[in-house]
Scaffold this active site. Structure first.
Site: not given
Ligand code: UT7
Length: 324
Positions: A114, A251, A281
Protein backbone atom coordinates in the site's frame (compact mmCIF):
# COMPACT_ATOMS: atom_id res chain seq x y z
CA UNK A 1 19.61 26.17 -8.20
CA UNK A 2 18.33 22.63 -7.91
CA UNK A 3 16.31 20.24 -10.03
CA UNK A 4 12.80 19.54 -8.78
CA UNK A 5 10.34 16.83 -9.85
CA UNK A 6 7.08 18.64 -10.59
CA UNK A 7 3.76 16.87 -11.24
CA UNK A 8 2.50 18.15 -14.60
CA UNK A 9 -0.35 15.69 -15.21
CA UNK A 10 -2.56 13.21 -13.36
CA UNK A 11 -4.93 10.51 -14.56
CA UNK A 12 -6.85 7.53 -13.30
CA UNK A 13 -9.00 4.64 -14.34
CA UNK A 14 -11.58 2.65 -12.39
CA UNK A 15 -13.14 -0.53 -13.77
CA UNK A 16 -16.84 -0.29 -14.72
CA UNK A 17 -18.13 -2.81 -12.19
CA UNK A 18 -19.19 -1.04 -8.96
CA UNK A 19 -19.80 -3.25 -5.93
CA UNK A 20 -21.88 -1.79 -3.09
CA UNK A 21 -21.47 -2.99 0.49
CA UNK A 22 -24.85 -4.73 0.26
CA UNK A 23 -23.27 -7.18 -2.26
CA UNK A 24 -21.46 -8.81 0.68
CA UNK A 25 -24.52 -9.07 2.96
CA UNK A 26 -25.93 -12.29 1.53
CA UNK A 27 -22.48 -13.90 1.14
CA UNK A 28 -20.97 -13.17 4.55
CA UNK A 29 -21.93 -12.40 8.13
CA UNK A 30 -21.55 -8.65 7.58
CA UNK A 31 -23.64 -5.52 7.04
CA UNK A 32 -23.44 -2.30 5.08
CA UNK A 33 -23.68 -0.53 8.45
CA UNK A 34 -20.62 -2.36 9.87
CA UNK A 35 -18.50 -1.68 6.80
CA UNK A 36 -19.48 2.01 6.62
CA UNK A 37 -19.06 2.73 10.31
CA UNK A 38 -15.79 0.79 10.81
CA UNK A 39 -14.08 1.79 7.54
CA UNK A 40 -15.94 4.60 5.74
CA UNK A 41 -16.15 2.39 2.63
CA UNK A 42 -19.48 2.44 0.72
CA UNK A 43 -18.52 0.88 -2.61
CA UNK A 44 -15.51 -0.26 -4.62
CA UNK A 45 -14.74 -1.19 -8.24
CA UNK A 46 -13.77 -4.70 -9.35
CA UNK A 47 -11.93 -5.43 -12.59
CA UNK A 48 -13.82 -7.55 -15.12
CA UNK A 49 -12.68 -11.08 -15.90
CA UNK A 50 -9.70 -10.83 -18.23
CA UNK A 51 -9.04 -7.21 -17.27
CA UNK A 52 -5.57 -7.15 -15.75
CA UNK A 53 -3.55 -4.67 -13.71
CA UNK A 54 -1.70 -3.52 -16.85
CA UNK A 55 -5.02 -2.75 -18.59
CA UNK A 56 -6.03 -0.42 -15.74
CA UNK A 57 -2.54 1.12 -15.65
CA UNK A 58 -2.49 1.85 -19.40
CA UNK A 59 -5.84 3.70 -19.17
CA UNK A 60 -4.60 5.79 -16.22
CA UNK A 61 -1.26 6.44 -17.95
CA UNK A 62 -2.93 7.69 -21.16
CA UNK A 63 -5.11 10.05 -19.12
CA UNK A 64 -2.07 11.46 -17.27
CA UNK A 65 -0.10 11.92 -20.51
CA UNK A 66 -3.09 13.71 -22.11
CA UNK A 67 -3.35 16.03 -19.12
CA UNK A 68 0.39 16.76 -19.35
CA UNK A 69 0.12 17.32 -23.10
CA UNK A 70 2.87 14.75 -23.77
CA UNK A 71 3.43 11.79 -26.08
CA UNK A 72 4.72 8.45 -24.70
CA UNK A 73 8.15 8.99 -26.29
CA UNK A 74 8.52 12.27 -24.40
CA UNK A 75 9.06 10.11 -21.29
CA UNK A 76 12.40 8.80 -20.05
CA UNK A 77 10.83 5.98 -18.06
CA UNK A 78 7.93 4.39 -16.20
CA UNK A 79 7.94 3.43 -12.52
CA UNK A 80 4.90 1.38 -11.53
CA UNK A 81 3.90 0.34 -8.02
CA UNK A 82 1.89 -2.85 -7.67
CA UNK A 83 1.59 -6.01 -5.59
CA UNK A 84 -0.82 -7.61 -8.05
CA UNK A 85 1.14 -7.89 -11.32
CA UNK A 86 -0.37 -9.60 -14.39
CA UNK A 87 2.48 -12.13 -14.31
CA UNK A 88 5.42 -12.92 -12.06
CA UNK A 89 7.48 -11.21 -14.74
CA UNK A 90 7.98 -9.12 -16.81
CA UNK A 91 7.26 -5.97 -14.84
CA UNK A 92 3.80 -4.49 -15.40
CA UNK A 93 5.61 -1.24 -16.25
CA UNK A 94 7.01 -2.86 -19.43
CA UNK A 95 3.47 -3.88 -20.44
CA UNK A 96 2.37 -0.30 -19.97
CA UNK A 97 5.36 0.86 -22.04
CA UNK A 98 4.33 -1.47 -24.89
CA UNK A 99 0.65 -0.61 -24.49
CA UNK A 100 1.41 3.10 -24.83
CA UNK A 101 3.59 2.45 -27.88
CA UNK A 102 6.59 3.94 -26.08
CA UNK A 103 9.78 2.92 -27.87
CA UNK A 104 12.46 4.35 -25.58
CA UNK A 105 13.39 4.70 -21.91
CA UNK A 106 13.14 2.21 -19.05
CA UNK A 107 10.26 0.61 -17.16
CA UNK A 108 10.26 -1.21 -13.84
CA UNK A 109 7.96 -2.11 -10.95
CA UNK A 110 8.24 -1.18 -7.28
CA UNK A 111 6.72 -3.43 -4.63
CA UNK A 112 5.97 -1.81 -1.28
CA UNK A 113 2.29 -2.86 -1.12
CA UNK A 114 0.00 0.00 0.00
CA UNK A 115 3.02 2.31 0.39
CA UNK A 116 4.13 1.45 -3.16
CA UNK A 117 3.17 4.73 -4.80
CA UNK A 118 4.96 6.79 -2.13
CA UNK A 119 8.08 4.64 -2.64
CA UNK A 120 7.78 4.95 -6.45
CA UNK A 121 7.32 8.72 -6.29
CA UNK A 122 10.31 9.12 -3.96
CA UNK A 123 12.40 7.03 -6.41
CA UNK A 124 11.24 9.15 -9.34
CA UNK A 125 12.19 12.28 -7.40
CA UNK A 126 15.67 10.88 -6.64
CA UNK A 127 16.24 9.93 -10.30
CA UNK A 128 15.14 13.34 -11.50
CA UNK A 129 17.24 15.22 -8.98
CA UNK A 130 20.25 13.03 -9.88
CA UNK A 131 19.84 13.96 -13.54
CA UNK A 132 19.12 10.36 -14.57
CA UNK A 133 15.72 11.26 -16.03
CA UNK A 134 13.79 14.40 -16.92
CA UNK A 135 10.25 13.09 -17.38
CA UNK A 136 8.79 10.04 -15.70
CA UNK A 137 5.42 8.39 -15.49
CA UNK A 138 4.71 7.14 -11.97
CA UNK A 139 1.79 4.73 -11.65
CA UNK A 140 -0.01 2.83 -8.89
CA UNK A 141 -2.18 0.01 -10.25
CA UNK A 142 -3.83 -2.93 -8.50
CA UNK A 143 -6.33 -5.75 -8.86
CA UNK A 144 -6.57 -6.76 -5.18
CA UNK A 145 -9.89 -8.49 -5.92
CA UNK A 146 -7.71 -11.32 -7.33
CA UNK A 147 -6.06 -12.07 -3.97
CA UNK A 148 -9.10 -11.90 -1.69
CA UNK A 149 -10.29 -14.81 0.44
CA UNK A 150 -14.03 -14.33 -0.14
CA UNK A 151 -14.82 -16.20 3.09
CA UNK A 152 -12.79 -13.75 5.25
CA UNK A 153 -15.09 -10.88 6.19
CA UNK A 154 -12.21 -9.10 7.94
CA UNK A 155 -10.44 -8.42 4.61
CA UNK A 156 -12.56 -9.01 1.49
CA UNK A 157 -14.93 -6.10 2.18
CA UNK A 158 -12.04 -3.64 2.31
CA UNK A 159 -10.28 -3.72 -1.04
CA UNK A 160 -11.00 -2.54 -4.59
CA UNK A 161 -9.31 -2.33 -7.99
CA UNK A 162 -8.08 0.72 -9.89
CA UNK A 163 -5.12 2.70 -11.20
CA UNK A 164 -3.77 6.22 -10.91
CA UNK A 165 -0.83 7.90 -12.63
CA UNK A 166 1.17 11.11 -12.51
CA UNK A 167 3.71 12.60 -14.93
CA UNK A 168 6.65 14.26 -13.19
CA UNK A 169 9.01 16.60 -14.98
CA UNK A 170 12.35 18.13 -14.01
CA UNK A 171 12.12 21.89 -13.48
CA UNK A 172 14.65 24.32 -12.08
CA UNK A 173 14.04 25.48 -8.53
CA UNK A 174 15.90 27.62 -6.03
CA UNK A 175 16.41 24.78 -3.55
CA UNK A 176 14.05 26.53 -1.11
CA UNK A 177 10.75 25.23 0.27
CA UNK A 178 8.96 27.79 -1.91
CA UNK A 179 9.87 25.71 -5.02
CA UNK A 180 7.21 23.82 -6.93
CA UNK A 181 7.60 20.02 -7.01
CA UNK A 182 8.63 17.33 -4.58
CA UNK A 183 10.29 18.96 -1.57
CA UNK A 184 11.04 15.93 0.60
CA UNK A 185 10.21 12.32 1.33
CA UNK A 186 10.53 9.81 4.16
CA UNK A 187 10.59 6.04 3.58
CA UNK A 188 10.55 3.29 6.23
CA UNK A 189 10.16 -0.48 6.53
CA UNK A 190 10.21 -2.89 9.46
CA UNK A 191 10.20 -6.51 8.31
CA UNK A 192 9.69 -7.89 11.82
CA UNK A 193 6.01 -7.03 11.32
CA UNK A 194 5.66 -8.87 7.99
CA UNK A 195 3.11 -11.37 9.38
CA UNK A 196 0.60 -8.63 10.23
CA UNK A 197 -0.27 -8.07 6.57
CA UNK A 198 0.90 -10.56 3.97
CA UNK A 199 -0.15 -12.86 1.14
CA UNK A 200 0.12 -16.56 1.97
CA UNK A 201 1.43 -17.65 -1.44
CA UNK A 202 4.16 -16.80 -3.90
CA UNK A 203 6.48 -18.02 -6.61
CA UNK A 204 9.29 -19.54 -4.57
CA UNK A 205 7.20 -20.75 -1.61
CA UNK A 206 3.84 -22.23 -2.65
CA UNK A 207 3.93 -21.65 -6.39
CA UNK A 208 0.51 -19.99 -6.11
CA UNK A 209 -0.65 -16.38 -5.96
CA UNK A 210 -2.08 -16.85 -2.45
CA UNK A 211 -4.59 -14.82 -0.48
CA UNK A 212 -4.27 -11.63 1.54
CA UNK A 213 -4.12 -12.13 5.32
CA UNK A 214 -4.31 -9.24 7.76
CA UNK A 215 -4.44 -8.73 11.50
CA UNK A 216 -6.44 -5.57 10.92
CA UNK A 217 -6.57 -4.19 14.44
CA UNK A 218 -2.78 -4.47 14.86
CA UNK A 219 -2.12 -2.83 11.47
CA UNK A 220 -4.59 -0.14 12.51
CA UNK A 221 -2.53 0.70 15.61
CA UNK A 222 0.73 0.88 13.65
CA UNK A 223 -0.97 3.07 11.03
CA UNK A 224 -2.26 5.64 13.49
CA UNK A 225 1.14 5.92 15.17
CA UNK A 226 3.44 5.77 12.11
CA UNK A 227 1.56 7.87 9.53
CA UNK A 228 1.49 11.12 11.46
CA UNK A 229 5.16 10.57 12.44
CA UNK A 230 6.35 10.07 8.84
CA UNK A 231 4.38 13.11 7.69
CA UNK A 232 5.98 15.24 10.41
CA UNK A 233 9.45 13.92 9.50
CA UNK A 234 9.01 14.73 5.80
CA UNK A 235 7.58 18.19 6.58
CA UNK A 236 10.52 18.86 8.86
CA UNK A 237 12.94 17.86 6.07
CA UNK A 238 11.17 20.27 3.73
CA UNK A 239 11.45 23.07 6.30
CA UNK A 240 7.67 23.23 6.66
CA UNK A 241 5.18 22.93 9.53
CA UNK A 242 1.83 21.09 9.65
CA UNK A 243 0.22 24.56 9.55
CA UNK A 244 1.72 25.09 6.06
CA UNK A 245 -0.16 22.08 4.65
CA UNK A 246 -3.01 22.83 2.23
CA UNK A 247 -3.93 19.23 1.42
CA UNK A 248 -3.38 15.83 2.97
CA UNK A 249 -3.74 13.09 0.34
CA UNK A 250 -3.56 9.94 2.47
CA UNK A 251 -3.64 6.26 1.54
CA UNK A 252 -7.33 5.43 1.54
CA UNK A 253 -7.58 2.35 3.78
CA UNK A 254 -9.90 3.37 6.56
CA UNK A 255 -11.69 6.63 7.35
CA UNK A 256 -10.91 6.22 11.05
CA UNK A 257 -7.15 5.99 10.35
CA UNK A 258 -7.33 9.01 8.03
CA UNK A 259 -9.25 11.06 10.62
CA UNK A 260 -6.85 10.11 13.43
CA UNK A 261 -3.82 11.05 11.31
CA UNK A 262 -5.39 14.38 10.29
CA UNK A 263 -6.16 15.10 13.93
CA UNK A 264 -2.56 14.36 14.97
CA UNK A 265 -1.41 16.79 12.27
CA UNK A 266 -4.03 19.30 13.47
CA UNK A 267 -5.56 19.42 9.99
CA UNK A 268 -9.32 19.86 9.57
CA UNK A 269 -11.00 17.19 7.40
CA UNK A 270 -11.78 19.88 4.78
CA UNK A 271 -8.06 19.77 3.94
CA UNK A 272 -8.07 15.99 3.42
CA UNK A 273 -8.78 14.41 0.03
CA UNK A 274 -11.18 11.51 0.66
CA UNK A 275 -11.98 8.81 -1.86
CA UNK A 276 -12.22 5.82 0.49
CA UNK A 277 -16.05 5.79 0.39
CA UNK A 278 -16.12 5.29 -3.39
CA UNK A 279 -12.93 3.32 -4.05
CA UNK A 280 -12.28 1.23 -0.93
CA UNK A 281 -8.64 0.35 -0.34
CA UNK A 282 -6.90 0.12 -3.73
CA UNK A 283 -3.45 -0.36 -2.17
CA UNK A 284 -0.71 1.33 -4.26
CA UNK A 285 -3.34 2.89 -6.54
CA UNK A 286 -5.14 4.81 -3.80
CA UNK A 287 -2.93 7.92 -3.59
CA UNK A 288 -2.55 8.56 -7.35
CA UNK A 289 -6.29 7.90 -7.70
CA UNK A 290 -7.03 10.48 -5.01
CA UNK A 291 -4.56 12.96 -6.53
CA UNK A 292 -6.17 12.58 -9.95
CA UNK A 293 -9.75 12.86 -8.66
CA UNK A 294 -8.93 16.01 -6.66
CA UNK A 295 -6.92 17.50 -9.55
CA UNK A 296 -9.81 16.77 -11.93
CA UNK A 297 -12.12 18.68 -9.58
CA UNK A 298 -9.73 21.64 -9.67
CA UNK A 299 -9.13 21.50 -5.93
CA UNK A 300 -5.36 22.06 -6.00
CA UNK A 301 -4.08 25.60 -6.65
CA UNK A 302 -0.53 26.38 -7.81
CA UNK A 303 1.65 26.74 -4.74
CA UNK A 304 -0.47 24.47 -2.52
CA UNK A 305 1.53 22.25 -0.15
CA UNK A 306 0.41 18.62 -0.43
CA UNK A 307 1.39 15.78 1.91
CA UNK A 308 0.86 12.15 0.90
CA UNK A 309 1.34 9.27 3.32
CA UNK A 310 0.76 5.51 3.29
CA UNK A 311 1.42 2.31 5.23
CA UNK A 312 1.07 -1.28 4.12
CA UNK A 313 2.48 -4.80 4.16
CA UNK A 314 6.09 -5.14 5.21
CA UNK A 315 5.38 -3.18 7.21
CA UNK A 316 6.43 -0.35 4.89
CA UNK A 317 5.38 3.26 5.28
CA UNK A 318 6.35 6.72 4.18
CA UNK A 319 5.36 10.14 2.93
CA UNK A 320 6.11 12.71 0.25
CA UNK A 321 5.75 16.48 0.60
CA UNK A 322 5.30 18.49 -2.59
CA UNK A 323 4.28 21.92 -3.73
CA UNK A 324 1.67 21.91 -6.54
O1 UT7 B 1 -3.88 -0.72 3.35
C1 UT7 B 1 -2.94 -1.40 4.12
C2 UT7 B 1 -3.09 -1.09 5.54
N1 UT7 B 1 -4.29 -1.64 6.05
C3 UT7 B 1 -5.02 -0.94 6.90
O2 UT7 B 1 -4.69 0.18 7.16
C4 UT7 B 1 -6.19 -1.61 7.55
C5 UT7 B 1 -6.09 -1.39 9.02
N2 UT7 B 1 -7.16 -2.01 9.79
C6 UT7 B 1 -8.46 -1.63 9.71
O3 UT7 B 1 -8.83 -0.81 8.89
C7 UT7 B 1 -9.43 -2.19 10.72
O4 UT7 B 1 -8.70 -2.88 11.70
C8 UT7 B 1 -10.49 -3.15 10.12
C9 UT7 B 1 -11.47 -2.36 9.30
C10 UT7 B 1 -9.81 -4.20 9.25
C11 UT7 B 1 -11.25 -3.85 11.23
O5 UT7 B 1 -11.80 -2.90 12.13
P1 UT7 B 1 -11.56 -3.06 13.70
O6 UT7 B 1 -12.36 -1.99 14.34
O7 UT7 B 1 -10.09 -3.05 13.94
O8 UT7 B 1 -12.21 -4.45 14.01
P2 UT7 B 1 -11.56 -5.77 14.62
O9 UT7 B 1 -10.66 -6.42 13.63
O10 UT7 B 1 -11.01 -5.47 15.98
O11 UT7 B 1 -12.85 -6.63 14.79
C12 UT7 B 1 -13.95 -6.22 15.62
C13 UT7 B 1 -15.09 -7.20 15.40
C14 UT7 B 1 -14.65 -8.65 15.46
O12 UT7 B 1 -15.67 -9.39 16.10
P3 UT7 B 1 -15.53 -9.84 17.64
O13 UT7 B 1 -14.30 -10.66 17.71
O14 UT7 B 1 -15.44 -8.55 18.41
O15 UT7 B 1 -16.81 -10.59 17.87
C15 UT7 B 1 -14.57 -9.05 14.01
O16 UT7 B 1 -14.77 -10.43 13.81
O17 UT7 B 1 -15.64 -7.01 14.10
C16 UT7 B 1 -15.72 -8.27 13.44
N3 UT7 B 1 -15.63 -8.05 12.00
C17 UT7 B 1 -16.73 -7.84 11.23
N4 UT7 B 1 -18.04 -7.77 11.52
C18 UT7 B 1 -18.89 -7.53 10.51
C19 UT7 B 1 -14.54 -8.04 11.21
N5 UT7 B 1 -14.89 -7.81 9.94
C20 UT7 B 1 -16.24 -7.70 9.92
C21 UT7 B 1 -17.18 -7.46 8.90
N6 UT7 B 1 -18.49 -7.38 9.24
N7 UT7 B 1 -16.82 -7.29 7.59
Amino acid sequence: MSRRAVIIGTGHYLPDQVIDNSWFEDKLDTTDEWIRSRTGIERRHFAAEGQNTSDLAIRAARAALDKAGLQPDDLDGIILATSTPDFTFPAVATMVQAGLGMTRGFAFDVQAVCAGFVFALANADAMIRAGQASRLLVIGAETFSRIMDWTDRGTCVLFGDGAGAVVVEAQQGSGESTDRGILSSDLNSDGQYRELLHVDGGVSSTGTAGHLRMQGNLVFRHAVEKLARTAHTALDRAGLQPGDVDWLVPHQANMRIIAATAQKMQLPLEKVVLTVADHGNTSAASIPLALSVADGEGRFKPGDVIVTEAIGGGLSWGSVVLRW
